[in-house]
Design an enzyme around this catalytic site. Structure first.
Site, short mmCIF file in Angstrom:
data_model
loop_
_atom_site.label_atom_id
_atom_site.label_comp_id
_atom_site.label_asym_id
_atom_site.label_seq_id
_atom_site.Cartn_x
_atom_site.Cartn_y
_atom_site.Cartn_z
N CYS A 107 0.84 -1.21 0.00
CA CYS A 107 0.00 0.00 0.00
C CYS A 107 0.86 1.26 0.00
O CYS A 107 0.51 2.26 -0.63
CB CYS A 107 -0.95 -0.01 1.19
N THR A 108 1.99 1.20 0.67
CA THR A 108 2.91 2.34 0.68
C THR A 108 3.51 2.55 -0.71
O THR A 108 3.56 3.68 -1.21
CB THR A 108 4.02 2.13 1.73
#
Length: 150
Positions: free
Chosen positions: A44-45
């Site tokens: 997600c980062t």
């Protein structure tokens, strides 16, 4: 899961600053709406940072980028600050938009079955209709693929 040509479900959710944001606020603009599992996780980062890196290119094309997860507003604040994310992050702990867009699904990890957000990106056209659905996207290439589509 929504299909191309369908009306995108309306939603109103709080952003990282506590302001309510609705899909209808962006009528007349294309919207890249991406659903992701959890702030501050590796995939997600990488996905968020890829969108951040191309954000100016999206703005040049009059496209609004919005990320949605079930994380809290406080989590989004920390995530956005830590990675200098310039786009809108919306909090959906009640799963209203997540379920409306059909991205709350059964997931299997190491043989364990659980429910969660399946990483999915939608392009919503200027009239609020689904223009493209990208399912189970790759975090590293999703932003560039979307930009190329637009």
């Amino acid at each position: 899961m929504l299909e191309i040509g369908q009306k995108a479900p309306e939603f109103t959710l709080p952003d990282k600053d506590g302001n309510n944001v609705s899909l209808s606020d962006f009528r007349g603009k294309k919207v890249v709406l991406y659903f992701y599992p959890k702030d501050n996780t590796p995939g997600c980062t990488r996905q968020a940072c890829a969108f951040a890196g191309l954000y100016d290119e999206f703005l040049k094309k009059n496209v609004q980028v919005i990320g949605i997860s079930k994380d809290s507003v406080a989590s989004h604040v920390k995530f956005a600050q830590k990675y200098d994310l310039p786009f809108i992050l919306l909090s959906d702990p009640e799963l209203a938009a997540i379920q409306a867009y059909g991205v709350w699904q059964e997931k299997k990890l190491y043989g364990k079955v659980s429910m969660g957000v399946v990483r999915t990106t939608f392009i919503i056209d200027e009239n609020g209709n689904v223009e493209k659905v990208m399912k189970k996207v790759k975090p590293d290439t999703n932003a560039a693929e979307i930009l190329a589509e637009i």
